[in-house]
Motif scaffolding. Structure first.
Motif, PDB file in Angstrom:
ATOM      1  N   UNK A  26       0.861  -1.057   0.008  1.00 19.84           N
ATOM      2  CA  UNK A  26       0.064  -0.040  -0.109  1.00 19.84           C
ATOM      3  C   UNK A  26       0.880   1.195   0.035  1.00 19.84           C
ATOM      4  N   UNK A  27       0.448   2.476  -0.654  1.00 22.28           N
ATOM      5  CA  UNK A  27       0.976   3.502  -0.575  1.00 22.28           C
ATOM      6  C   UNK A  27       1.086   4.252   0.758  1.00 22.28           C
ATOM      7  N   UNK A  28       2.021   5.262   0.991  1.00 20.74           N
ATOM      8  CA  UNK A  28       2.189   5.988   2.164  1.00 20.74           C
ATOM      9  C   UNK A  28       0.935   6.543   2.707  1.00 20.74           C
ATOM     10  N   UNK A  29      -0.023   6.741   2.053  1.00 16.90           N
ATOM     11  CA  UNK A  29      -1.317   7.384   2.478  1.00 16.90           C
ATOM     12  C   UNK A  29      -2.603   6.149   2.900  1.00 16.90           C
ATOM     13  N   UNK A  30      -2.149   4.980   2.321  1.00 18.62           N
ATOM     14  CA  UNK A  30      -3.144   3.762   2.403  1.00 18.62           C
ATOM     15  C   UNK A  30      -4.267   3.941   1.586  1.00 18.62           C
ATOM     16  N   UNK A  31      -4.341   4.673   0.689  1.00 20.51           N
ATOM     17  CA  UNK A  31      -5.400   4.723  -0.315  1.00 20.51           C
ATOM     18  C   UNK A  31      -5.248   4.136  -1.644  1.00 20.51           C
ATOM     19  N   UNK A  32      -4.048   3.618  -1.871  1.00 16.57           N
ATOM     20  CA  UNK A  32      -3.726   2.866  -3.182  1.00 16.57           C
ATOM     21  C   UNK A  32      -2.947   1.642  -2.959  1.00 16.57           C
ATOM     22  N   UNK A  33      -3.123   0.588  -3.652  1.00 11.90           N
ATOM     23  CA  UNK A  33      -2.365  -0.698  -3.451  1.00 11.90           C
ATOM     24  C   UNK A  33      -1.753  -0.871  -4.893  1.00 11.90           C
ATOM     25  N   UNK A  34      -0.592  -1.373  -4.707  1.00 13.52           N
ATOM     26  CA  UNK A  34       0.009  -2.115  -6.046  1.00 13.52           C
ATOM     27  C   UNK A  34       0.368  -3.461  -5.645  1.00 13.52           C
ATOM     28  N   UNK A  35       0.215  -4.186  -6.886  1.00 15.53           N
ATOM     29  CA  UNK A  35       0.193  -5.828  -6.709  1.00 15.53           C
ATOM     30  C   UNK A  35       0.860  -6.284  -7.996  1.00 15.53           C
ATOM     31  N   UNK A  36       1.750  -7.111  -7.696  1.00 18.03           N
ATOM     32  CA  UNK A  36       2.438  -8.028  -8.504  1.00 18.03           C
ATOM     33  C   UNK A  36       2.135  -9.216  -9.147  1.00 18.03           C
ATOM     34  N   UNK A  37       2.339  -9.598 -10.488  1.00 13.41           N
ATOM     35  CA  UNK A  37       1.707 -10.712 -10.807  1.00 13.41           C
ATOM     36  C   UNK A  37       2.774 -11.746 -11.475  1.00 13.41           C
ATOM     37  N   UNK A  38       2.556 -12.884 -11.479  1.00 19.90           N
ATOM     38  CA  UNK A  38       3.364 -14.172 -11.757  1.00 19.90           C
ATOM     39  C   UNK A  38       3.385 -13.878 -13.378  1.00 19.90           C
ATOM     40  N   UNK A  39       4.583 -14.595 -13.822  1.00 19.95           N
ATOM     41  CA  UNK A  39       4.948 -14.814 -15.418  1.00 19.95           C
ATOM     42  C   UNK A  39       4.229 -15.965 -15.818  1.00 19.95           C
ATOM     43  N   UNK A  40       3.814 -16.262 -17.228  1.00 23.61           N
ATOM     44  CA  UNK A  40       4.545 -14.961 -18.228  1.00 23.61           C
ATOM     45  C   UNK A  40       3.422 -13.743 -18.348  1.00 23.61           C
ATOM     46  N   UNK A  41       4.265 -12.830 -18.949  1.00 23.10           N
ATOM     47  CA  UNK A  41       3.132 -11.535 -18.889  1.00 23.10           C
ATOM     48  C   UNK A  41       3.064 -10.825 -17.626  1.00 23.10           C
ATOM     49  N   UNK A  42       4.154 -11.139 -16.803  1.00 24.82           N
ATOM     50  CA  UNK A  42       4.212 -10.421 -15.443  1.00 24.82           C
ATOM     51  C   UNK A  42       3.997  -8.972 -15.694  1.00 24.82           C
ATOM     52  N   UNK A  43       3.332  -8.330 -14.667  1.00 21.25           N
ATOM     53  CA  UNK A  43       3.093  -6.813 -14.561  1.00 21.25           C
ATOM     54  C   UNK A  43       2.690  -6.332 -13.085  1.00 21.25           C
ATOM     55  N   UNK A  44       2.713  -5.017 -12.928  1.00 20.50           N
ATOM     56  CA  UNK A  44       2.357  -4.423 -11.720  1.00 20.50           C
ATOM     57  C   UNK A  44       1.030  -3.809 -11.775  1.00 20.50           C
ATOM     58  N   UNK A  45       0.063  -3.721 -11.119  1.00 16.80           N
ATOM     59  CA  UNK A  45      -1.178  -3.053 -11.156  1.00 16.80           C
ATOM     60  C   UNK A  45      -1.282  -2.198  -9.939  1.00 16.80           C
ATOM     61  N   UNK A  46      -1.922  -1.025 -10.076  1.00 20.19           N
ATOM     62  CA  UNK A  46      -2.302  -0.161  -8.940  1.00 20.19           C
ATOM     63  C   UNK A  46      -3.832  -0.281  -8.884  1.00 20.19           C
ATOM     64  N   UNK A  47      -4.226   0.091  -7.716  1.00 17.56           N
ATOM     65  CA  UNK A  47      -5.455   0.077  -7.393  1.00 17.56           C
ATOM     66  C   UNK A  47      -6.053   0.897  -6.248  1.00 17.56           C
ATOM     67  N   UNK A  48      -7.130   1.346  -6.330  1.00 16.98           N
ATOM     68  CA  UNK A  48      -7.953   2.208  -5.283  1.00 16.98           C
ATOM     69  C   UNK A  48      -8.162   1.326  -4.162  1.00 16.98           C
ATOM     70  N   UNK A  49      -7.369   1.464  -3.135  1.00 17.21           N
ATOM     71  CA  UNK A  49      -7.465   0.373  -1.933  1.00 17.21           C
ATOM     72  C   UNK A  49      -8.972   0.420  -1.375  1.00 17.21           C
ATOM     73  N   UNK A  50      -9.743   1.586  -1.677  1.00 15.71           N
ATOM     74  CA  UNK A  50     -10.966   1.355  -1.036  1.00 15.71           C
ATOM     75  C   UNK A  50     -12.238   0.725  -1.956  1.00 15.71           C
TER      76      UNK A  50
END
Length: 118
Positions: A26-50
């Motif tokens: 989670x980001x320092x404000x706690x309002x957003x989250x980032x997640x990582x994915x397994x491969x193949x085609x690995x990526x990072x996604x950002x989400x509204x945590x609420x």
């Protein structure tokens, strides 16, 4: 993700991730989250945590391997990710990009020792 009050659970998988979610931060404000994915085609996604709304997506240069760790910079504008590739590639991202795509600012191999967090 589980709501504190109601206990209701919401899953990130299937919204933007197409494989297992391997890490979350989670980001320092706690309002957003980032997640990582397994491969193949690995990526990072950002989400509204609420609301779990998908905000941004970044395709990793080590796409054949999972994202093993994600971490927010203190400004909440940049993210670091580490791949599970043999050289544990470190990526620095500007997550707010055009059309929901983040920008890779820098990518470099780190070491052959496994990275457990960033």
């Amino acid at each position: 993700v589980q709501e504190r009050g109601s206990g209701k659970q919401t899953a990130f998988y299937g919204k933007a991730h197409t494989a297992a979610v391997t890490c979350l931060s989670t980001d320092p404000s706690g309002k957003m989250a980032a997640t990582g994915q397994a491969g193949p085609d690995s990526k990072v996604c950002v989400w509204d945590a609420e609301t779990c709304a998908h905000l941004s997506e970044m395709m990793c240069p080590h796409s054949d391997h999972a994202v093993s760790a994600v971490s927010w910079c203190s400004d909440g504008e940049r993210l670091a990710s580490v791949g599970s590739d043999p050289l544990h590639t470190l990526c620095i991202w500007l997550w707010r990009g055009e059309e929901g795509e983040g920008t890779l600012l820098h990518s470099a191999p780190t070491d052959t020792l496994p990275a457990l967090c960033c």
